[in-house]
Design a protein around this motif. Structure first.
Motif, short mmCIF file in Angstrom:
data_model
loop_
_atom_site.label_atom_id
_atom_site.label_comp_id
_atom_site.label_asym_id
_atom_site.label_seq_id
_atom_site.Cartn_x
_atom_site.Cartn_y
_atom_site.Cartn_z
N THR A 157 0.84 -1.21 0.00
CA THR A 157 0.00 0.00 0.00
C THR A 157 0.87 1.25 0.00
O THR A 157 0.62 2.21 -0.75
CB THR A 157 -0.93 0.02 1.22
OG1 THR A 157 -1.76 -1.15 1.20
CG2 THR A 157 -1.83 1.25 1.21
N TRP A 158 1.91 1.25 0.82
CA TRP A 158 2.80 2.41 0.90
C TRP A 158 3.51 2.64 -0.43
O TRP A 158 3.58 3.78 -0.92
CB TRP A 158 3.80 2.22 2.03
CG TRP A 158 4.92 3.23 2.05
CD1 TRP A 158 6.25 2.99 1.91
CD2 TRP A 158 4.80 4.64 2.23
NE1 TRP A 158 6.97 4.15 1.97
CE2 TRP A 158 6.10 5.18 2.17
CE3 TRP A 158 3.72 5.50 2.41
CZ2 TRP A 158 6.35 6.55 2.30
CZ3 TRP A 158 3.96 6.86 2.55
CH2 TRP A 158 5.27 7.38 2.50
N THR A 159 4.05 1.59 -1.04
CA THR A 159 4.77 1.76 -2.30
C THR A 159 3.83 2.21 -3.42
O THR A 159 4.24 2.92 -4.34
CB THR A 159 5.50 0.47 -2.71
OG1 THR A 159 4.56 -0.62 -2.78
CG2 THR A 159 6.60 0.13 -1.71
N ALA A 160 2.57 1.80 -3.35
CA ALA A 160 1.59 2.27 -4.33
C ALA A 160 1.29 3.75 -4.11
O ALA A 160 1.21 4.54 -5.06
CB ALA A 160 0.31 1.45 -4.25
N LEU A 161 1.13 4.17 -2.86
CA LEU A 161 0.81 5.57 -2.55
C LEU A 161 1.98 6.50 -2.83
O LEU A 161 1.79 7.71 -3.04
CB LEU A 161 0.40 5.70 -1.08
CG LEU A 161 -0.95 5.07 -0.71
CD1 LEU A 161 -1.16 5.17 0.80
CD2 LEU A 161 -2.08 5.75 -1.45
N LEU A 162 3.21 5.97 -2.82
CA LEU A 162 4.37 6.81 -3.12
C LEU A 162 4.26 7.46 -4.49
O LEU A 162 4.80 8.56 -4.70
CB LEU A 162 5.65 5.96 -3.05
CG LEU A 162 6.23 5.68 -1.67
CD1 LEU A 162 7.38 4.71 -1.77
CD2 LEU A 162 6.68 6.98 -1.01
N ARG A 163 3.57 6.82 -5.40
CA ARG A 163 3.49 7.35 -6.76
C ARG A 163 2.70 8.67 -6.82
O ARG A 163 3.23 9.67 -7.29
CB ARG A 163 2.94 6.28 -7.69
CG ARG A 163 3.90 5.09 -7.72
CD ARG A 163 3.38 3.87 -8.42
NE ARG A 163 4.34 2.79 -8.30
CZ ARG A 163 5.42 2.63 -9.07
NH1 ARG A 163 5.65 3.46 -10.05
NH2 ARG A 163 6.24 1.62 -8.87
N PRO A 164 1.46 8.71 -6.35
CA PRO A 164 0.80 10.01 -6.34
C PRO A 164 1.45 11.00 -5.38
O PRO A 164 1.41 12.21 -5.61
CB PRO A 164 -0.64 9.68 -5.91
CG PRO A 164 -0.58 8.33 -5.29
CD PRO A 164 0.53 7.61 -5.96
N LEU A 165 2.07 10.51 -4.30
CA LEU A 165 2.73 11.42 -3.36
C LEU A 165 3.93 12.11 -3.98
O LEU A 165 4.35 13.18 -3.52
CB LEU A 165 3.17 10.66 -2.11
CG LEU A 165 2.05 10.22 -1.15
CD1 LEU A 165 2.59 9.35 -0.03
CD2 LEU A 165 1.32 11.43 -0.58
N THR A 166 4.53 11.52 -5.03
CA THR A 166 5.67 12.13 -5.71
C THR A 166 5.28 12.74 -7.04
O THR A 166 6.13 12.97 -7.90
CB THR A 166 6.79 11.10 -5.91
OG1 THR A 166 6.27 9.94 -6.59
CG2 THR A 166 7.41 10.68 -4.60
N GLY A 167 4.00 12.99 -7.23
CA GLY A 167 3.57 13.72 -8.42
C GLY A 167 3.03 12.89 -9.55
O GLY A 167 2.58 13.43 -10.57
#
Length: 456
Positions: free
Chosen positions: A90-100
């Motif tokens: 879940t965290w690695t998936a959310l990293l994508r929108p969190l980094t633009g």
């Protein structure tokens, strides 16, 4: 599939094995990229303040932990490792929108975090520590009223995410992968098929339809290999292939026919609400308009190097004078660079400055495209953010300045400020420089856009 075949498919031992294979593929594939290192991960480390040098040192550790988790999930899964898998994926998936990156990137990875989550829900939560670390067996699967509904939603999400990434223009990886087999012009049609399968996995009760969904997912992801990427790209998406298969098994295991269904009108409404606004807003400023503005001059093109051979990563420490320590352009990347320069000449875009990161994949892109360049170390290494922003925001005296840099740099110094998206390899962000090291993002020209405009 025959009725008896469906019953055999739904055997708890078979369903248990499908779960194990799916979660193992995901984590072993992801871990392999950590071992060989992956420059695309650098923006995710930068989000928490970790620079490239330390990130490259940490990646093999992360990869090893993932592989160990994957092997435990395959050989003798337990509840503790399922919790780790769910949280980490879940965290690695959310990293994508969190980094633009697009939010659809996180939705498309629903198989990564959804499959271990569903398995955890099916085996239940123990009351003591021993229950968390005890090995699980097929008999531990306990079908709940909403389990089929949950896996249907997970499967639908990964199809919707994949399709919307293509339709919204948030990424061109699907089109680029189709290009490897000469079918890039069918990317929008293939994305529509994804959305149709999203609806199918929500409602279908026939095993044949769900098997077709699994087959389609595997076939489209297998294009990563055809496009020259490592096999790990296909293995890492194991959760996406098994989700439709799990629907078959859980449906047949369900004692109450239809107990896991949701009112169809509610699901349809949810789908429309979820992706229609994104689809409607996908009509961004077109390539023709961007080309006209580039002809007028005074702009900056911040570009990624063209296509690279991802079977090898950068070897630390990188020696800029030694190509063997770096990930280099593929044959396709070399041709893309030549085409880029030719298309820009045909389109009468006055490129007055060509500046490159010192990495060979960048300098060679510049050389193949324009036959000239100067190197500026500000175009790599996220610790140089302020200087890089000033370089990007400097107004060219005339014409267009083109900068060849890296995806993580664009994310670090441009995307977070403009709300844009990182282009694919060879893609360029069209920027209007402004005061106080600021820029305005006018749009993105992906590598294939130049040829489509110049041929009209």
């Amino acid at each position: 599939m025959t009725r008896s075949g469906t019953r055999r498919f739904a055997n708890p031992a078979v369903v248990f094995a499908i779960f194990r294979i799916g979660i193992a593929m995901c984590f072993i594939g992801h871990g392999a990229f950590g071992i060989i290192t992956k420059s695309a991960w650098l923006p995710y480390f930068a989000l928490v303040g970790i620079g490239p040098d330390i990130a490259y040192a940490i990646m093999p550790i992360v990869g090893t932990l993932d592989i160990v988790a994957g092997l435990i999930g395959l050989i003798r899964p337990n509840r503790a490792v399922l919790v780790y898998m769910t949280i980490w994926a879940t965290w690695t998936a959310l990293l994508r929108p969190l980094t633009g990156e697009s939010a659809w990137e996180a939705v498309e990875r629903a198989g990564n975090y959804g499959v271990p989550l569903i398995m955890l829900l099916l085996v239940g939560f123990p009351r003591n520590l021993r229950g968390w670390i005890a090995g699980l067996r097929p008999a531990d699967l306990r079908l709940t009223t909403h389990s089929v509904m949950a896996i249907r939603v997970i499967a639908a999400a990964l199809f919707v995410g994949h399709g919307m990434l293509a339709l919204s223009g948030a990424t061109r990886s699907f089109a680029n992968n189709l290009d490897a087999i000469g079918l890039s012009h069918l990317s929008e049609a293939a994305a529509i098929v994804d959305l149709l399968f999203a609806v199918a996995v929500l409602f279908a009760r026939k095993a044949s339809i769900l098997l077709a969904a699994a087959g389609w997912k595997f076939a489209t992801e297998a294009l990563w290999v055809a496009a020259g990427f490592p096999l790990w790209e296909v293995i890492e998406r194991g959760g996406s292939y098994v989700a439709p298969l799990l629907i078959i098994g859980l449906l047949a295991m369900s004692a109450r026919r239809g107990s896991a269904m949701i009112p169809r009108g509610a699901i349809t409404a949810a789908i429309v609400v979820a992706f229609f606004p994104q689809f409607a807003g996908a009509q961004a400023k077109g390539p023709e308009s961007l080309v006209q503005q580039l002809r007028n001059g005074g702009l900056v093109l911040a570009c990624r190097h063209t296509h690279t051979d991802r079977s090898r990563g950068d070897r630390q420490p990188v020696d800029f004078g030694d190509r063997s320590t770096q990930r280099n352009l593929s044959a396709r990347g070399e041709q893309d660079a030549r085409d880029l320069g030719e298309h820009m000449r045909r389109l009468r875009i006055d490129v007055t400055e060509v500046v490159s990161s010192p990495f060979a994949r960048n300098t060679e892109t510049a050389q193949f495209a324009f036959g000239r360049f100067v190197i500026d170390s500000l175009l790599y290494g996220s610790t140089r953010r302020a200087g890089t922003r000033e370089l990007i925001a400097r107004v060219p005296e005339r014409g267009v300045r083109i900068l060849f840099t890296h995806g993580y740099m664009l994310n670090d110094v441009v995307t977070a400020r403009t709300g844009g998206r990182i282009p694919e390899e060879g893609g360029c962000m069209v920027l209007r420089p402004g005061a106080q090291a600021d820029v305005t993002l006018l749009g993105v020209m992906e590598i294939g856009d130049w040829g489509r405009v110049s041929s009209r």
